[in-house]
Write an enzyme that holds these catalytic residues in place. Structure first.
Site, PDB file in Angstrom:
ATOM      1  CB  CYS A  49     -99.965 -25.804  10.394  1.00 59.16           C
ATOM      2  SG  CYS A  49     -99.757 -27.494   9.789  1.00 59.16           S
ATOM      3  CG  HIS A 289     -94.789 -26.996   7.715  1.00 59.22           C
ATOM      4  ND1 HIS A 289     -94.935 -28.303   7.315  1.00 59.22           N
ATOM      5  CD2 HIS A 289     -95.957 -26.648   8.309  1.00 59.22           C
ATOM      6  CE1 HIS A 289     -96.133 -28.736   7.670  1.00 59.22           C
ATOM      7  NE2 HIS A 289     -96.782 -27.740   8.273  1.00 59.22           N
TER       8      HIS A 289
END
Length: 480
Positions: A49, A289
């Site tokens: 993250c 992502h």
């Protein structure tokens, strides 16, 4: 224009009905794509993250921002999307989280409250709602007020979502708070909605937990028999369930989370229409992502495989209807988001940006010559080894070898490891990343392309200026 900047955490690029997914239903994202531009080959630049978001927020590759792990500080020198919005006259306001750790040079020392967690707020943002997994009380307190018994820990609280109505989910709560805030605004606004879902725990909210039949789930890509040792290490750390029934159940919950967060976006679209703001709001939807979802025997996100980096990308500029409904097949990246937002807000693109504005695509035009011919991403796993002890600098440089970079063209994917090893996958022959390239000419061309990419994307903040005769060249912008 209002600016609505949305991130959906861990959202795979193929998990959209409008992208041809055979199972998942995403009517509201599909509608946004019909009324905007969908970027079919859109990629995150890093995982997990914090590294992925650092690229998204600053427009820079990991080789420049150097956020290499969840917890690596974000260098204070970097410009970012919130600072840019302030320069444009907005008060950028966050609803969710940004996962950016404070620069220790701006802290008071180890006792600084901001050192308790890496889940800090990106400098420049006002906070409308701050959700952090280390302290989920802003949401769990609301649930307890509704009469629920909720554990204090994030995993337990979010993991209980299948047993509660979708109207009381974390995504619904974030949406409720944002809708109330928008209704109170008196002029143009900038909001960053950072939704957790479809990030694990793999359990969708309420009715969405039973929306998909595990029997309908597509089979994941099986792992290759010929694997790099990092792949084997990741399978030990974040391996997918080996039981096909268990894996299918996990997939069904992931797609349920996607449909639930899509439903919340539908509430947001409806509110903007009802207030008359739909045609006055520039909307960006992307992710930090992707998600392996069983492919190559992995779940979560890491390593070099495409599933961890190929993400959704949809932009709607209501001022440019000519391009609405178009699908862009050129390679685009999350580092392009900050340049795009800057141009939408009437700002010059910051010198630091590695990305390019998507404005030409939004206008239905071809981009200038020289658009990238490949996507790029990086993964660094030193974070799992830092806590094992301080290395004897400068002689012990093992941490500097625990990284990789990927260049993914239309024909092949070249992976360069920090220890000198490499892989090259033949995507033309096998798009599943399980067939190696044997043509040395193809390998050399991709290795050279990666060297060129790295050479052309070193930091340029001051490199366009010579200190002579009062200063010659491109002066860097000054950012607060």
């Amino acid at each position: 224009m209002n600016i609505l900047f949305i991130t959906l955490d861990q959202f795979r690029g193929d998990a959209l009905a409008c992208a041809g997914h055979p199972v998942v239903q995403t009517p509201h994202l599909d509608r946004l794509a019909r009324g905007g531009v969908r970027f079919a080959r859109h990629y995150s630049q890093a995982a997990p993250c914090s590294p992925g978001r650092a690229s998204l927020y600053t427009g820079t590759y990991q080789l420049n921002h150097r956020v290499v792990a969840n917890g690596t500080p974000l260098d204070r020198r970097l410009d970012n999307v919130a600072k840019a919005a302030r320069r444009a006259g907005y008060t950028p306001t966050l609803f969710g989280y940004t996962d950016q750790a404070v620069d220790p040079r701006d802290a008071t020392g180890p006792d600084d409250p901001r050192f308790k967690s890496w889940e800090g707020v990106l400098p420049g943002f006002e906070v409308g709602l701050n959700f952090a997994t280390h302290d989920p009380g802003v949401w769990t307190g609301w649930l307890r007020g509704l009469g629920y018994q909720v554990p204090d820990d994030y995993e337990g609280a979010v993991g209980g979502e299948p047993g509660r109505p979708a109207e009381h989910s974390l995504s619904a709560y974030h949406t409720d708070v944002l809708l109330d805030w928008i209704a109170a605004q008196k002029g143009p606004w900038f909001a960053h909605l950072s939704q957790l879902r479809p990030h694990p725990p793999y359990g969708a909210a309420g009715r969405f937990s039973t929306m998909y039949d595990p029997a309908d789930m597509p089979a994941p890509i099986a792992p290759s028999q010929d694997r790099h040792r990092l792949h084997d290490g990741l399978r030990r750390a974040i391996g997918a369930p080996e039981d096909p029934t268990e894996m299918a159940q996990l997939q069904a919950q992931y797609f349920g989370m996607i449909s639930e967060v899509d439903h919340q976006l539908g509430r947001l679209w409806a509110a903007l229409e009802a207030s008359g703001e739909w045609e006055d709001t520039f909307i960006v939807v992307t992710a930090d992502h992707g998600e392996q979802l069983g492919d190559h025997g992995l779940i979560q996100k890491s390593g070099f495989f495409e599933e961890s980096y190929h993400i959704l990308g949809i932009v709607r500029d209501p001022r440019r209807p000519r391009a609405h409904g178009s699908v862009v097949d050129r390679f685009t990246e999350n580092v392009d988001v900050l340049p795009t937002l800057c141009e939408a807000m009437g700002l010059p693109v910051p010198d630091q940006c590695d990305g390019l504005p998507l404005t030409h695509f939004l206008a239905g035009e071809d981009p200038p010559s020289g658009w990238r011919a490949a996507a790029h991403w990086e993964f660094d796993w030193r974070g799992s080894n830092i806590a094992k002890g301080v290395q004897a600098w400068p002689w012990d440089r093992r941490l500097e070898q625990q990284n990789l970079a990927v260049l993914r063209s239309g024909q092949a994917a070249y992976v360069q490891f920090g220890d000198g090893a490499w892989l090259c996958f033949d995507l033309a022959a096998d798009p599943t990343w399980r067939t190696s390239v044997t043509d040395t000419g193809v390998i050399l061309a991709h290795a050279q392309a990666m060297l060129t990419w790295r050479a052309q994307h070193t930091d340029r903040t001051l490199t366009g200026l010579l200190i002579d005769s009062g200063g010659t060249g491109r002066w860097p912008a000054t950012h607060a």
